[in-house]
Design an enzyme around this catalytic site. Structure first.
Site, PDB file in Angstrom:
ATOM      1  N   GLU A  13       0.816  -1.220   0.000  1.00  0.00           N
ATOM      2  CA  GLU A  13       0.000   0.000   0.000  1.00  0.00           C
ATOM      3  C   GLU A  13       0.853   1.276   0.000  1.00  0.00           C
ATOM      4  O   GLU A  13       0.377   2.350   0.359  1.00  0.00           O
ATOM      5  CB  GLU A  13      -0.954  -0.032   1.195  1.00  0.00           C
ATOM      6  CG  GLU A  13      -2.010  -1.098   1.018  1.00  0.00           C
ATOM      7  CD  GLU A  13      -2.757  -1.392   2.302  1.00  0.00           C
ATOM      8  OE1 GLU A  13      -3.765  -0.746   2.552  1.00  0.00           O
ATOM      9  OE2 GLU A  13      -2.314  -2.275   3.052  1.00  0.00           O
ATOM     10  N   SER A 174      -6.286  -3.166   1.626  1.00  0.00           N
ATOM     11  CA  SER A 174      -6.537  -2.707   0.254  1.00  0.00           C
ATOM     12  C   SER A 174      -7.019  -3.819  -0.671  1.00  0.00           C
ATOM     13  O   SER A 174      -6.838  -3.755  -1.878  1.00  0.00           O
ATOM     14  CB  SER A 174      -5.288  -2.047  -0.357  1.00  0.00           C
ATOM     15  OG  SER A 174      -5.069  -0.807   0.252  1.00  0.00           O
ATOM     16  N   TYR A 240      -9.023   3.023  -5.271  1.00  0.00           N
ATOM     17  CA  TYR A 240      -8.103   4.134  -5.520  1.00  0.00           C
ATOM     18  C   TYR A 240      -8.218   4.810  -6.888  1.00  0.00           C
ATOM     19  O   TYR A 240      -7.533   5.790  -7.128  1.00  0.00           O
ATOM     20  CB  TYR A 240      -6.655   3.673  -5.284  1.00  0.00           C
ATOM     21  CG  TYR A 240      -6.497   3.108  -3.893  1.00  0.00           C
ATOM     22  CD1 TYR A 240      -6.784   3.900  -2.784  1.00  0.00           C
ATOM     23  CD2 TYR A 240      -6.121   1.788  -3.676  1.00  0.00           C
ATOM     24  CE1 TYR A 240      -6.683   3.396  -1.500  1.00  0.00           C
ATOM     25  CE2 TYR A 240      -6.011   1.273  -2.396  1.00  0.00           C
ATOM     26  CZ  TYR A 240      -6.298   2.079  -1.315  1.00  0.00           C
ATOM     27  OH  TYR A 240      -6.200   1.575  -0.050  1.00  0.00           O
ATOM     28  N   ARG A 279     -11.205   3.825  11.194  1.00  0.00           N
ATOM     29  CA  ARG A 279     -12.364   3.704  10.291  1.00  0.00           C
ATOM     30  C   ARG A 279     -12.782   2.247  10.297  1.00  0.00           C
ATOM     31  O   ARG A 279     -11.947   1.352  10.110  1.00  0.00           O
ATOM     32  CB  ARG A 279     -11.977   4.144   8.879  1.00  0.00           C
ATOM     33  CG  ARG A 279     -13.162   4.603   8.033  1.00  0.00           C
ATOM     34  CD  ARG A 279     -12.813   4.624   6.562  1.00  0.00           C
ATOM     35  NE  ARG A 279     -12.828   3.269   6.052  1.00  0.00           N
ATOM     36  CZ  ARG A 279     -11.909   2.762   5.239  1.00  0.00           C
ATOM     37  NH1 ARG A 279     -10.900   3.473   4.818  1.00  0.00           N
ATOM     38  NH2 ARG A 279     -12.019   1.511   4.828  1.00  0.00           N
ATOM     39  N   ASP A 281     -15.146  -0.868   8.885  1.00  0.00           N
ATOM     40  CA  ASP A 281     -15.887  -1.302   7.684  1.00  0.00           C
ATOM     41  C   ASP A 281     -16.954  -2.339   8.032  1.00  0.00           C
ATOM     42  O   ASP A 281     -16.717  -3.226   8.849  1.00  0.00           O
ATOM     43  CB  ASP A 281     -14.924  -1.959   6.680  1.00  0.00           C
ATOM     44  CG  ASP A 281     -13.890  -0.996   6.114  1.00  0.00           C
ATOM     45  OD1 ASP A 281     -14.083   0.228   6.219  1.00  0.00           O
ATOM     46  OD2 ASP A 281     -12.881  -1.482   5.556  1.00  0.00           O
ATOM     47  N   GLU A 294     -13.787  -5.168   9.461  1.00  0.00           N
ATOM     48  CA  GLU A 294     -12.451  -4.884   9.989  1.00  0.00           C
ATOM     49  C   GLU A 294     -12.359  -3.449  10.474  1.00  0.00           C
ATOM     50  O   GLU A 294     -13.198  -2.607  10.157  1.00  0.00           O
ATOM     51  CB  GLU A 294     -11.392  -5.094   8.909  1.00  0.00           C
ATOM     52  CG  GLU A 294     -11.596  -4.177   7.713  1.00  0.00           C
ATOM     53  CD  GLU A 294     -10.321  -3.857   6.949  1.00  0.00           C
ATOM     54  OE1 GLU A 294      -9.221  -4.202   7.407  1.00  0.00           O
ATOM     55  OE2 GLU A 294     -10.436  -3.213   5.890  1.00  0.00           O
ATOM     56  N   ASN A 296      -9.683  -0.181  10.457  1.00  0.00           N
ATOM     57  CA  ASN A 296      -8.508   0.357   9.780  1.00  0.00           C
ATOM     58  C   ASN A 296      -7.875   1.391  10.706  1.00  0.00           C
ATOM     59  O   ASN A 296      -8.494   2.422  10.990  1.00  0.00           O
ATOM     60  CB  ASN A 296      -8.923   1.021   8.466  1.00  0.00           C
ATOM     61  CG  ASN A 296      -9.582   0.020   7.526  1.00  0.00           C
ATOM     62  OD1 ASN A 296      -8.916  -0.770   6.881  1.00  0.00           O
ATOM     63  ND2 ASN A 296     -10.912   0.020   7.479  1.00  0.00           N
ATOM     64  N   GLY A 300      -6.978   5.610   4.632  1.00  0.00           N
ATOM     65  CA  GLY A 300      -6.561   6.569   3.605  1.00  0.00           C
ATOM     66  C   GLY A 300      -6.848   7.997   4.062  1.00  0.00           C
ATOM     67  O   GLY A 300      -7.877   8.269   4.672  1.00  0.00           O
TER      68      GLY A 300
HETATM   69  N1  LIG Z   1     -17.304 -11.515   4.048  1.00  0.00           N
HETATM   70  C1  LIG Z   1     -17.425 -10.645   3.048  1.00  0.00           C
HETATM   71  N2  LIG Z   1     -18.609 -10.547   2.362  1.00  0.00           N
HETATM   72  C2  LIG Z   1     -18.733  -9.700   1.326  1.00  0.00           C
HETATM   73  N3  LIG Z   1     -17.749  -8.909   0.877  1.00  0.00           N
HETATM   74  C3  LIG Z   1     -16.559  -8.945   1.526  1.00  0.00           C
HETATM   75  C4  LIG Z   1     -16.342  -9.816   2.629  1.00  0.00           C
HETATM   76  N4  LIG Z   1     -15.061  -9.649   3.046  1.00  0.00           N
HETATM   77  C5  LIG Z   1     -14.517  -8.727   2.241  1.00  0.00           C
HETATM   78  N5  LIG Z   1     -15.401  -8.296   1.313  1.00  0.00           N
HETATM   79  C6  LIG Z   1     -15.166  -7.289   0.273  1.00  0.00           C
HETATM   80  O1  LIG Z   1     -13.761  -7.090   0.120  1.00  0.00           O
HETATM   81  C7  LIG Z   1     -13.372  -5.776   0.568  1.00  0.00           C
HETATM   82  C8  LIG Z   1     -12.071  -5.834   1.355  1.00  0.00           C
HETATM   83  O2  LIG Z   1     -12.214  -6.663   2.476  1.00  0.00           O
HETATM   84  P1  LIG Z   1     -11.683  -6.292   3.918  1.00  0.00           P
HETATM   85  O3  LIG Z   1     -12.000  -7.427   4.833  1.00  0.00           O
HETATM   86  O4  LIG Z   1     -12.192  -4.961   4.352  1.00  0.00           O
HETATM   87  O5  LIG Z   1     -10.102  -6.282   3.728  1.00  0.00           O
HETATM   88  P2  LIG Z   1      -9.045  -5.112   3.390  1.00  0.00           P
HETATM   89  O6  LIG Z   1      -8.217  -5.021   4.643  1.00  0.00           O
HETATM   90  O7  LIG Z   1      -8.268  -5.641   2.247  1.00  0.00           O
HETATM   91  O8  LIG Z   1      -9.810  -3.851   3.117  1.00  0.00           O
HETATM   92  C9  LIG Z   1     -14.545  -5.295   1.415  1.00  0.00           C
HETATM   93  O9  LIG Z   1     -14.585  -3.886   1.439  1.00  0.00           O
HETATM   94  C10 LIG Z   1     -15.737  -5.939   0.699  1.00  0.00           C
HETATM   95  O10 LIG Z   1     -16.096  -5.239  -0.472  1.00  0.00           O
HETATM   96 MG   LIG Z   2     -11.372  -2.922   4.256  1.00  0.00          MG
END
Ligand SMILES: Nc1ncnc2c1ncn2[C@@H]1O[C@H](COP(=O)(O)OP(=O)(O)O)[C@@H](O)[C@H]1O
Ligand SMILES: [Mg+2]
Length: 332
Positions: A13, A174, A240, A279, A281, A294, A296, A300
């Site tokens: 990243e 990311s 991005y 932040r 999610d 998760e 963060n 960003g």
């Molecule tokens: N269990 C899930 N169900 C649906 N979409 C998911 C799931 N896990 C991840 N995603 C999709 O992938 C993206 C990135 O996942 P995330 O767990 O937030 O990891 P990162 O740390 O890479 O952002 C999420 O913003 C979402 O769009």
């Molecule tokens: Mg995420």
């Protein structure tokens, strides 16, 4: 105030970190602060060099492994204490994302150096970077999460997997190394890909529906935002590249759901013992159930990034947000 912005680094990243730094530097200078820049992979960046060395735009893909390895041969994180702009700063502003900058490694080094730094301390940073441990702590705090299993080191799964499923490295960001798997043939390549980015990989129940995010600042939730990516998941390109996702702050939600997302965001933030901002999610299922994906710890920080939008929607302009983040830096 003398602020040194730490950026760059050697994680996937890296470009995102540089893009954040450019805007944080400008915002803090606009408020009259004396700002220097240090790339944790390359050292002090003079003001004349800032324009050439720091891209303001992120590529469609993360930098190649070869490029990151080349940078890893550069400045050692351990020698940061030798840099005058670090020793002499009132606050170190962490415009870093992923890897050593976000997982608690640099935070530990900075604790030893003893200059206050922004964001979460080493423990919270490490917990948030580890999605497996984060999810355990979220559950314990009453924050709902999608069901998940860890892939054993042998990579041989014991039980059949219900599809679709999300395969992701436990400690990445990311959306790097993450796959939405819809057919059984895709499963093994997805697991192998995730293992290229981490030594721990999880399979997580796919939650259809909407994508939400909530900023947290000084113990309070900011506005809930909705992200509508052009791709099925919010991947690196959608994150991005301008125009690859629609971002709506505040999200158009029933008041009850928005308030619940804010309540859960603050709970999740405290469950991981985070610093003065983060932040969080979420996915919102078609049935209206929220699932925390998760936290963060170093989201960003360009003016149009999600956390700054979450702040702007409750009346906190970007330069003020940067100053409040500095004000909440760790103190010895
Ligand atoms: N269990 C899930 N169900 C649906 N979409 C998911 C799931 N896990 C991840 N995603 C999709 O992938 C993206 C990135 O996942 P995330 O767990 O937030 O990891 P990162 O740390 O890479 O952002 C999420 O913003 C979402 O769009
Ligand atoms: Mg995420």
């Amino acid at each position: 105030m003398k602020v040194t912005v730490l950026t760059g680094g050697t994680s996937a990243e890296r470009d995102v970190a540089l893009a954040s730094a450019v805007q944080v530097v400008a915002a803090l200078r606009s408020r009259g602060h004396q700002v220097s820049v240090v790339d944790t992979a390359r050292g002090y960046i003079s003001e004349e060099d800032e324009a050439t060395l720091v891209p303001s735009k992120v590529g469609t893909k993360p930098p190649t492994t070869a490029r990151l390895e080349e940078l890893q041969r550069g400045v050692l994180v351990g020698s940061l204490s030798q840099i005058p702009a670090i020793k002499g700063a009132d606050v170190l502003f962490l415009a870093l994302h992923g890897g050593a900058g976000e997982d608690g490694t640099i935070q530990s080094v900075l604790e030893v150096i003893g200059v206050p730094y922004t964001g979460s301390r080493a423990l919270g940073s490490a917990l948030a970077m580890d999605k497996d441990l984060s999810k355990k702590l979220f559950e314990a705090a009453g924050v709902p999460v999608a069901k998940w299993i860890m892939v054993p080191p042998s990579r041989a799964l014991e039980a059949p997997v219900a599809l679709p499923v999300i395969v992701k490295p436990s400690k990445q960001g990311s959306t790097v190394g993450l796959t939405l798997v819809k057919s059984i043939e895709q499963l093994k390549p997805a697991i192998d890909l995730a293992f290229q980015h981490d030594d721990e990989v999880m399979l997580e129940e796919f939650i259809p529906g909407r994508e939400l995010t909530v900023g947290v600042l000084d113990g309070k939730a900011l506005a809930v935002g909705e992200i509508i990516p052009k791709h099925e998941i919010f991947d690196y390109e959608c994150k991005y590249q301008p125009g690859m996702s629609e971002e709506i702050f505040p999200a158009k939600l029933e008041d009850k759901i928005a308030k619940e997302a804010q309540r859960l965001a603050v709970l999740a933030h405290h469950a991981l013992k985070l610093g003065n901002y983060s932040r969080i999610d979420f996915r919102l299922s078609p049935e209206g159930k929220l699932y925390c994906l998760e936290a963060n710890t170093l989201p960003g920080m360009t003016a149009t990034s999600l956390l700054p939008q979450s702040g702007a929607a409750v009346g906190i302009p970007f330069p003020e947000l940067c100053e409040r983040i500095c004000a909440g830096a760790t103190r010895q």
